[in-house]
Write a protein that holds these residues in place. Sequence first.
Motif: not given
Length: 202
Positions: A24, A28, A31-32, A35-36, A41, A45-46, A48-50
């Motif tokens: 997971r 994450a 994907e981050l 996108r960014e 990143v 942030d990772v 939180k996303e996961a």
Amino acid sequence: MARPAEVRQAAAPVSSRQAARRVRILRAASELSAREGLASVQMHDVAKEAGVAIATLYRYFPSKPYLFLSVLEWHIDQFLGGRDAEPAADDVTDPATEVAETLISLSGKLLSSHLLASAVALSSFTEYASVVPTQIDIVERSLGQRLLRLLGDRADAETGRSRVRLLVYSWWGLFVAMLTEEISTEQGEAALRLAARLITAQ
């Protein structure tokens, strides 16, 4: 003068639940960064996303470069696992072609997301080496093992391992050159075929 803190060793998941949590996190991060881009990143942030605590993230991935090197390895594993069953070594009549097509297909897969490809490439550069907890023997990784099997027993064990290292180093240099548009995809693929032919020659 204070000594810099030592980088912690990454913990290995010991249960299916922990393994799923690790995947997971890798998904994450992928994907981050897709996108960014890598620079934008942050580790929190990772996490939180996961959906994991920041301490959990650092337990498995002690640094951002280590995380994205792991992302690269994960994508390679996904690519190799998702391909059609590889031929047995005895059925490989032209190892150079099999090796080249494997590396060309892998390059295409990684280059399909430019920002993600840039993230994993940046994390492999020399200035990050000091914060990566462990040295990686590329022959023991999934890509190295796949190439070793494609080469079969055409040479002694140490020569085979040396050939695999040369193949992976050549592939990585050409991958970065294609990523940065120093060479075109067509030039990179032609160079990979030539490298495979030369390195696997008896």
